[in-house]
Each structure stands twice: as structure tokens, then as C-alpha cells.
Design an enzyme around this catalytic site. Structure first.
Site, PDB file in Angstrom:
ATOM      1  N   CYS A 107       0.831  -1.208   0.000  1.00  0.00           N
ATOM      2  CA  CYS A 107       0.000   0.000   0.000  1.00  0.00           C
ATOM      3  C   CYS A 107       0.861   1.251   0.000  1.00  0.00           C
ATOM      4  O   CYS A 107       0.612   2.201  -0.727  1.00  0.00           O
ATOM      5  CB  CYS A 107      -0.865   0.033   1.244  1.00  0.00           C
ATOM      6  SG  CYS A 107      -2.074  -1.257   1.256  1.00  0.00           S
ATOM      7  N   VAL A 111       0.967   4.150  -2.766  1.00  0.00           N
ATOM      8  CA  VAL A 111       0.448   5.498  -2.530  1.00  0.00           C
ATOM      9  C   VAL A 111       1.527   6.536  -2.852  1.00  0.00           C
ATOM     10  O   VAL A 111       1.266   7.572  -3.441  1.00  0.00           O
ATOM     11  CB  VAL A 111      -0.056   5.649  -1.079  1.00  0.00           C
ATOM     12  CG1 VAL A 111      -0.477   7.085  -0.807  1.00  0.00           C
ATOM     13  CG2 VAL A 111      -1.227   4.710  -0.825  1.00  0.00           C
TER      14      VAL A 111
END
Ligand code: SF4
Ligand code: SF4
Lengths: 458, 549
Positions: A107, A111
């Protein structure tokens, strides 16, 4: 009661997942990468993700699961993870000497937007990748899909990095086995060998995450598909992709990159799904189905007929991963069991829901994706009590509270062994699955029978 | 004084082992690891060499460490059963921390809240990553309240949350206004904070201190009221400690956080003593409670029968009541009977065997006690995420350099509570105790209690594990799940000291007996001697079958 706050009052949830029936992409990618010989999976992000994924796989396989991390700190999250990955690559080759590093994102690096291709190229130009060694990658943002998507993405990454069409078509079939156990992968290979079909299978975790104890730790156990094998998949004449969610993407990538046509089948679990696999393998491999395989099929069918009475009209509730669920539901309905509900946290689309309903009937509740979780599954069970539950280890809390037997399937299985070594795929796997179901149902009958109707012979 | 030196393998030079480890490393890595691998030497009772700890993990190195979220949600808050915990982030983090730490809990009645078996997550999707997840979080809180009707909700941030700029604290405040009967608070425990789980411990301590402790004026009945900090009830440890506390006549007000409930946290400031088990994960709380409420603290250890006895005696002396002191002695005497019996049975089978412990922030130290009690020696030990004070003792705290990674974790400024500050011991009482050798705010660290020449290794990694095993051939190795099968594949029994391999308890007196038996089982099993098949032991061919062919 273990799940004392779960009631049968189902309220529609939009935002809250309770007791997920899926997990995140990288764990699937890590598992897939372990199916390459001499490969060290690398998690590009903070070390917590990698620690969690290694722990989950270790608990599931009870075998060493080796993988490294870029170990981001706050600085890396602000300035990007390039420096950490470059340093990682250098350290990994110096310390652990793998043939291949298979990087997946997390993640955090997603991001931030780290450009993996560019970083790997930089590592190359800076001489951080020793001659003959390879770094591959895939993107595994956990805010999309599930662990199955991660497996699919990493398998696709293998095609993108390794598969090559040299122009020499070989009479050989590629098999992409799907997100199944090492025992299943070994069984699929065995069936192909039995049939005399030359195959390339990747990923192949057999021998890697169920490695033997020989008194020595092997960082890179003998199993796994070699990069040469994966490369040669580009010259094969056909690809059989098993399990549409886990394998279609890689098969399609191989088709568009190397012009290898493909067909997607359900996972070969149960009689008819195995039939379909054997039949396609026969056609594409240009062979006859040998006697030995016919015997296995006959034995499976034999037990189906012998024990039919114990399956007939028994009600099952299933939770797990879509590819497995499709085949298992087909098998159970062939045994004349009733399917009360089918739940998976992996977004599987309307086609999945339609297929299940076609097999199981319109009354079966089917839900996939957001908020299709173990909590909801439990609520369905409370509303319509089944005779048997199929699901991962977390379902044992439901099984105990509701006093319903459980057959463990899919990921994770933290509390039993067997899945590492004994397949559910193929005719033999069908026998094993039936044995598991029968043991549960008959133990229950033995436990609950009145003394006068306690049966010796069943 | 005769210096304590390692008995076993005095012929193996720790220097040589260290060199052979460093040799293989790239120069930059070797420089760093050189400071994290220390040959122990204790001078003047408590002077030990400096070790580099709580320092960044080297990228690409196979580490044992996890992240701040794991330390906050998993370690500190996880064991409490009635604070509803919502993980804000994509699904994975919440999934992996779901029931995997084995914190046992025992609700008193069937209608008591118990959220331990529930993992709640906002399961953030791409849209929320792009446009922000606060809206979803608010909705999730509403849904959670509708389903569970909790007294308190904790929100735990995972890596992406910090990056997309979600303000979990603002959401918590807003939702608390909407639901005033629910205490809602958020934790900024994004996984990239700090360098390990340790950062998450600190974040957890801070928030529980500011938002929970002191919220409720309840004081349990009893004369000797204590909180135990840093005991997480893995495998039922806290149950055994509770049993002993009750026998001795202490009132356990709250445990942070094994088998605990919200109300015990909220009223913990009413206890008269804080004793600290896992110094690393909770010393912040002890310090802050002392400053704000005047509750003294000291370090105890309920791992090891002797250590348990020693800790109980110290607690009794603190309260200073002759009756209590006597009662504690009689409990110890009664409990030790069985402990010594089992020790006597097991010690001859384990005597002289060698252990290595690499785990956590306190267990690598505490568990040495148990090995000593059955005659085993610790050759090498280290922590996964501790700081220098856990190795060298709290005396080094003023000298610890605060680096950028630590600066990111908020350090609260705590002042005495205007109304509720109440020093439990007056100055002269404290002085009297101290001049009799009693220590407060004390932790001497692991190294001071280990023998000279033992190898102390911070943040041990996989490669070093292999070298240690090859050079020292220990009889048992202790670490976590990721190391378990690596070590056992190499033919050495491996004991998990996070999860206890799904057994326990190992704390207190009953726990000690369990542990002796468990180690006896492991180091004396014949299974590991079955590695070679008969034909590998003697490969020569004698069968006539081969001859006749
Ligand atoms: S959901 Fe994301 S941050 Fe959490 S463990 Fe998975 S990859 Fe890591
Ligand atoms: S040292 Fe181990 S037991 Fe102690 S808090 Fe840390 S993880 Fe838990």
C-alpha cells in the site's frame, strides 16, 4: 460464546468490514514468487507488511517462508522508496545470493507512487544486479482486489519478465495452476506426467513451502519453476489457466506477448472439473487418457455412488476464494448436497454469482467483495443453519459457536496440517475431499445418534 | 568476586564468531552491525559496553521486526476485550492482527462485551485512497456502534492513512460529539513510524494515557492495590499472575493489558503501585502515571519461579505491612514445593544445555531465568525492538541520542494533576525504603545479568542466526514464528516466545513448571536424531539382491 456479538439481524453495511473473508494482495504475490526456483520475494514498503505476510504463510505451511523488505521509515515515505530498494537489492544479492528477486509493492509504495520499472533499471545501470541475476516486479496495491489478485499479478509479472517466443513452437502445454496448495501443484504435474503430456507449470511451490526435513536449512529449496522453464512457456503451443481469478490474467499476457493461445478452466477440484482438465490436456497434448487415470476417476465415482446417501440433501455453507468455491460447489451439487450460501471477500463479479446460482439453485445466497465477510457469513448461517461449513481456519469460531462441523479449505489454514501434502485437485483430491466431508458428517451422526440407532456399519 | 563467565564452549571465541558474521557483510552493513553485536562484559556490577539499538533496520536484510501498527494495535491494545478496535486502512493489516497473538481473555458473564474475536476494518479501496478515507471511517464508526454498541472505540492507522492525509483524531472527536456515550480515540501508528513495533508501543501508551486513564473514578476494594503494566496474557500468563496476586492478598486493579477491560484502564490512576513486566512496551505509561498521579513504579518479573518470588517480596515490602509480608512468604513456600519437585526431576536432563533467545523487548531477558532454573545456560541473546536501556539499564537513558525516527513519535509533557496528584509514598518513606536498598523506576537491563563473553545481538537477522547455530550448536533456540521452521529444519528445537507455540502459561509458579516440562520435551526428544535414514548412516551394500543381479 466466541462470537457473542453476532446476531442474525443483518443490516446493510457500506463501510465497515467485520472479520474479513479476504486478505491483501502482497501475501498472494509472495506466495506466487516462492514458486520460482531460487527466488527471494521482496516486499517494497515498511517491514510490517512483510513480517505479517511471512508470518501468515509460515503459519499456513509450517515451513520457512523467506522474504525481504525495503524497511521504509518515515523519511522513505516522504521522499520515495528508491534509495531503500536500491540498497535492498545490493544487500540481498550480497547476503542471500538468490537467482531472482521478485519485488511486489505494498500500500505504502503504491500510494507514494514509486516507479518500480525505473528503479529496477537504475539498479541495473548502477551495477547492483550481478550478471546472470534478475529482478522482476509486480504491482500489488492492497486497496484493490485481494490476496488472489496479488497471486495473479505476480504470475503475470513472471510472464512479462521471463516468457519469450523464440519462434520455435514446441508441442508443450503451459499450466498456470492457480492459487492452490503445493500438494495440488504436485498433483497437477503428476496427472500430466501420467498422461504423457509435456508441460511447463508456473508458479510451482511444491517442494518449496512443503520441503522435507533433512537436517539442513535450505534458503532455496529444490522446488519451483526455473526461469528457463518460464521463459520457454512463450514457445509452448497452448496454455491451460486453472481458476479464472488467479490465472486468466497471466494466460492472457502470455497470449499477447508470445502468441500462445489459452483456455481458462475451473480449478480441477471434484469429478467434473477434473474431467474438464484431463479432457483439455488430452486434446492439447495429443494423447489418450491412460488406464491409470481412468482407474482414479473410477475410484472417485465409486465412492460417490457408495456413500451418496450421506451427502444427499445435506446443507452446506461455504466461504473461501472464488476459484475454489466454483469447483467445490459443482462437486457438492453433484453429490446432491444443498448449498445454502457462498461468501467470498474477493471481488468476484456478477459472473461468479451467476455461475454459483446456476449450479446451486436460485435460493442460494451468494455474495462477493466489499463487506462479504466472515461476520456476514456467520449471520447467514444463523439464519439458515447448515449441516456442514466449508471455510478457512477463522470459520472454526463459527463452527464451535453454532456446533456445526467444519471442513477447512482455502487460505489460511493455521490449525491443521495436511493441505501441504495432500491435494484437493484431481480425482485423488476429490477422494480426499469426500473423505474429509464424510468424516465430519459421520462423526456427527455417531455423536448424535440415539444409542439404539448407533450404527456399526456405515 | 569471581566473574561470571560462560561455562559451555569457553573454547569458542565470541570475537571470532562476531568477526565471521561481519566478514560477509558489505562494508556499510558491517559497520552498523558491528555496533549491534556486542561481546558482553560486566564491570563494577552494572557497567556494560554500549550497544546500538532502536536503530533502522537495514533494507533488504531478513529481519524479525514488524511495524508500529503491530506494536500499537497488536501488542498493547490487542489484549483488551471491550475497546472496539477499528483498523483504518486496506484490509491486510487488520486481517493479520486478527487473533494471531493469542491474548487470552475471560469475560465474567455471558453478556459482557468481548470483541477479541472480531477484526474490524475500513477496507479502504482505491477511490478512498485517492479522495480520502475520512468519510468511510465515519460511516464505519456509525456502523460499528450500531452493531456492537461499545463503550470505547480505538481507531488504528495503517501506512497509507498517514500518506493520504486522513486525520483520524479529528474524525474521532467529531464522532464522539455525535455519540457522547462512546469514548472514541485514534492512534497514529502508521507502520512506517519509528523503526519497529517499539514506536507503536509509545503511540499506544500516549493515547491510552491521555484519553482513557483518569476517565473513571472507581477504586477496587482492597488494601494493596496494584496495576501490572506490560503483561499481555499470551497463553494465559495473566491468569496465573491473577491467581498468585489473589493468594497473596494484592488487589489487581488493572493489567495493561492482558485480560483487561476498559473500565480498569480508565480508573487505573486509583491504584497505589504500578509494577512493570515488559519494560520496553509500557515504561512510558508508568513514568507518566507517576508524574501525573504520584503512583510509584518498579520493575518486576513473573517469568521464572525465583523471579516471581522476588517480585512478590518486593511488592510486599513496598506496602510494608508485616501481615502481607508473611502471607506472601507462605504463598511462595507453598508454591515452591511443587516447583522444586519438578525442577529436581527435570534439571538432571537439561543441565548444561545451551539456549539462545532472540525475541521482543523483554522476553529475551526474562526467559533466561527459566533456563537457569533447570541448569541451562544462555550463550547469546538479543531483542527484536528494544532500546539501549533494555540492554544496559535505565541509567543510560539521559545519554541516548534522539534520532529522527524517534523524534517522529510524540513525547508528552506530563505535569501533576491539580486535583488527583497524590504521592503514594511520602518523601521520607521513599528515602527510607531506598536506603534499605529498595529501588524504584529501576531496570538494570539484560546485559548486566548476562555472563561475560556471551554474545548480545540487537535486531538479529536470518544470516546471523545461521552463523550462530553453526558455530555454537545450541540445544534450543527461541524466537518467533518466522524463525521457527528455519531453525528446526536445521535440526535444532525452536521455541516460539511470542506465541509460546500455542501452549502456556509460562508465567508465575505454574507457568515455570509448564516451561520446564516443555523445554525438557524439546531438548530431549529423539525426533531430531532421526534425520538420517539407515541407508544414509551406513551406505555400504551388503544385500545379496544387488550381488545376484
Ligand atoms: S494492507 Fe497494505 S499496509 Fe496492510 S499489510 Fe497489506 S500491504 Fe501492508
Ligand atoms: S517484548 Fe514481546 S512480550 Fe513484551 S511486549 Fe514486546 S512483543 Fe510483547
Amino acid at each position: 460464546m466466541l462470537l457473542r456479538h453476532t446476531t442474525d439481524n443483518i443490516i446493510d453495511r457500506k463501510a465497515l468490514t467485520v472479520n474479513p473473508a479476504k486478505t491483501c494482495q502482497p501475501v498472494g504475490a509472495m506466495y506466487a514468487a516462492l514458486g520460482i526456483r531460487g527466488c527471494l520475494p521482496h516486499s517494497h514498503g515498511s517491514q510490517g507488511c512483510c513480517a505479517y505476510h511471512r508470518s501468515a504463510l509460515t503459519r499456513h505451511y509450517k515451513d520457512p517462508i523467506m522474504a525481504t523488505s525495503s524497511s521504509f521509515t518515515e523519511g522513505a515515505s516522504v521522499f520515495g522508496g528508491q534509495a531503500n530498494l536500491l540498497e535492498s537489492i545490493q544487500n540481498i544479492f550480497a547476503m542471500y545470493d538468490p537467482e531472482i528477486i521478485a519485488v511486489h509493492t505494498t500500500c505504502l509504495s503504491e500510494v507514494i507512487g514509486d516507479d518500480m520499472k525505473q528503479i529496477i533499471n537504475k539498479a541495473k545501470t548502477e551495477g547492483k544486479i550481478p550478471a546472470g541475476k534478475t529482478v522482476i516486479h509486480t504491482n500489488t496495491p492492497s486497496f484493490k482486489g485481494s490476496h488472489v489478485t496479488g497471486f495473479s499479478n505476480m504470475t503475470t509479472g513472471m510472464v512479462q519478465y521471463f516468457s519469450e517466443n523464440t519462434g520455435d513452437r514446441e508441442n508443450r502445454v503451459n499450466i498456470i495452476p492457480g492459487f492452490v496448495e503445493p500438494s495440488d501443484m504436485a498433483e497437477i504435474k503428476r496427472i500430466a506426467a501420467e498422461m504423457g503430456v509435456q508441460i511447463v507449470m508456473f508458479p510451482d511451490t511444491s517442494g518449496v513451502v512443503n520441503s522435507p526435513m533433512d537436517g539442513k536449512f535450505h534458503m532455496y529449496p529444490k522446488g519451483g519453476a526455473t526461469s528457463a522453464e518460464i521463459k520457454s512457456s512463450g514457445d509452448s503451443s497452448f496454455t491451460i489457466a486453472l481458476g479464472s481469478l488467479a490465472s486468466t490474467q497471466a494466460a492472457r499476457a502470455l497470449d499477447s506477448k508470445c502468441k500462445v493461445p489459452f483456455e481458462v478452466l475451473n480449478l480441477p477440484i471434484g469429478l467434473r472439473a477434473t474431467d474438464a482438465f484431463v479432457d483439455l490436456l488430452r486434446k492439447k497434448g495429443g494423447v489418450q487418457v491412460p488406464e491409470a487415470i481412468m482407474t482414479e476417476r473410477g475410484q472417485l465415482l465409486d465412492v460417490m455412488t457408495d456413500m451418496h446417501q450421506y451427502f444427499y440433501m445435506k446443507k452446506a455453507a461455504l466461504m473461501g476464494d472464488p476459484d475454489q468455491l466454483l469447483s467445490i460447489v459443482e462437486f457438492l451439487t453433484d453429490l446432491d448436497m444443498k448449498i445454502s450460501c457462498v461468501v467470498t471477500g474477493t471481488p468476484a463479479g456478477t459472473k461468479f454469482e451467476k455461475s454459483i446460482k446456476e449450479m446451486a439453485g436460485g435460493d442460494t445466497v451468494v455474495k462477493s467483495g466489499a463487506t462479504a465477510d466472515t461476520y456476514y457469513f456467520h449471520q447467514l448461517i444463523k439464519k439458515d443453519k447448515p449441516d456442514i461449513i466449508f471455510g478457512n481456519t477463522y470459520c472454526k469460531y463459527i463452527a464451535r459457536d453454532e456446533d456445526i462441523p467444519l471442513v477447512r479449505i482455502c487460505f489460511p489454514i493455521y490449525d491443521r496440517v495436511g493441505h501441504q501434502y495432500f491435494p484437493l485437485t484431481g480425482y485423488k483430491g476429490g477422494l480426499r475431499l469426500m473423505e474429509k466431508i464424510l468424516n465430519e458428517l459421520l462423526d456427527r451422526q455417531d455423536r448424535d445418534a440415539a444409542e439404539e440407532s448407533f450404527e456399526l456399519v456405515m | 568476586m569471581i566473574k561470571a563467565e560462560l561455562k559451555s564452549f569457553s573454547n569458542i571465541s565470541a570475537e571470532k564468531v562476531k568477526d565471521s558474521i561481519l566478514n560477509r557483510y558489505p562494508a556499510k552493513v558491517a559497520r552498523k552491525r558491528g555496533k549491534q553485536i556486542i561481546i558482553n562484559r560486566v564491570e563494577n556490577g552494572d557497567q556494560v559496553p554500549e550497544i546500538l539499538a532502536n536503530s533502522r533496520t537495514i533494507p533488504g536484510i531478513l529481519t524479525m521486526r514488524g511495524c508500529a501498527y503491530a506494536g500499537c494495535k497488536g501488542v498493547v491494545l490487542g489484549p483488551t476485550r471491550d475497546i472496539l478496535q477499528i483498523t483504518h486502512g486496506p484490509i491486510g493489516c487488520g486481517f493479520y492482527s486478527w487473533l494471531t497473538r493469542r491474548n487470552q481473555t475471560r469475560p465474567e458473564t455471558l453478556s459482557d462485551a468481548n470483541y477479541m474475536t472480531y477484526a474490524l476494518s475500513t477496507d479502504l479501496q482505491e477511490d478512498e485512497i485517492i479522495f480520502g478515507g475520512e468519510k468511510k471511517l465515519k460511516k464505519a464508526i456509525e456502523e460499528a456502534i450500531a452493531l456492537f454498541n461499545p463503550k470505547a472505540i480505538g481507531i488504528f492507522s495503517t501506512c497509507p492513512v498517514g500518506l493520504i492525509g486522513d486525520d483520524v483524531h479529528a474524525v474521532a472527536r467529531e464522532m464522539e460529539e455525535k455519540y457522547p456515550e462512546v469514548n472514541i480515540f485514534g492512534f497514529s501508528c502508521e507502520g512506517y513510524k519509528g523503526v519497529s513495533q517499539s514506536a507503536g508501543h509509545h503511540v499506544a501508551n500516549n493515547k491510552v494515557f491521555t484519553d482513557v486513564v483518569g476517565q473513571l473514578e472507581m477504586r477496587k476494594e482492597g488494601k494493596y492495590i496494584v496495576n501490572i503494566l506490560g503483561e499481555y496474557n499470551i497463553g494465559g500468563d495473566a491468569f496465573e499472575i491473577e491467581r498468585i496476586m489473589e493468594l497473596c492478598g494484592f488487589t489487581l486493579h488493572s493489567t495493561f493489558s492482558g485480560n483487561s477491560v476498559y473500565e480498569e484502564f480508565a480508573s487505573a490512576h486509583n491504584a497505589d503501585l504500578n509494577v512493570v513486566m515488559c519494560h520496553r512496551s509500557i515504561n512510558y505509561m508508568a513514568e507518566m502515571m507517576e508524574k501525573k498521579y504520584g503512583i510509584p513504579w518498579f520493575k518486576v518479573n513473573f517469568v521464572g519461579a525465583e523471579a516471581t518470588a522476588k517480585s512478590l517480596r518486593k511488592m510486599a515490602v513496598y506496602f510494608g505491612d508485616a501481615e502481607l509480608i508473611e502471607r506472601v512468604e507462605s504463598v511462595i513456600a507453598a508454591e515452591m514445593e511443587n516447583v522444586l519437585k519438578v525442577q529436581g526431576e527435570i534439571r538432571p536432563r537439561c543441565e548444561g544445555k545451551k539456549a539462545m533467545l532472540f525475541v521482543g523487548g523483554s522476553r529475551a531477558h526474562h526467559y533466561q531465568e527459566l533456563f537457569t532454573e533447570i541448569g541451562m545456560e544462555t550463550l547469546s541473546a538479543g531483542y527484536e525492538f528494544a532500546h539501549r536501556d533494555d540492554y544496559e539499564g535505565r541509567k543510560v537513558i539521559p545519554g541516548i541520542v534522539v534520532d529522527a525516527d524517534t523524534r517522529n513519535i510524540e513525547e508528552l509533557t506530563v505535569t501533576p494533576d491539580e486535583k488527583r496528584y497524590n504521592p503514594r509514598k511520602k518523601n521520607d518513606e521513599m528515602q527510607k525504603l531506598e536506603s534499605a536498598g529498595f529501588t524504584f523506576n529501576d531496570y538494570n537491563g539484560m546485559m548486566t545479568e548476562m555472563k561475560d563473553n556471551s554474545l548480545i545481538i540487537d535486531d538479529l537477522n536470518h544470516y546471523e542466526t545461521e552463523i550462530l547455530i553453526e558455530k555454537y550448536k545450541p540445544d534450543i533456540f527461541c524466537a518467533g514464528i518466522k524463525e521457527k521452521y528455519v531453525v528446526q529444519k536445521g535440526g535444532i528445537p525452536m521455541k516460539q516466545l511470542h506465541s509460546y507455540d500455542y501452549s502456556g502459561p509460562y508465567a508465575g509458579f505454574i507457568g515455570a513448571v509448564n516451561f520446564y516440562r516443555e523445554i525438557d520435551r524439546m531438548v530431549n526428544t529423539k525426533i531430531f536424531s532421526l534425520v538420517k535414514a539407515p541407508w544414509q548412516e551406513s551406505p555400504e551394500l551388503t544385500g545379496s539382491y544387488v550381488w545376484n543381479k
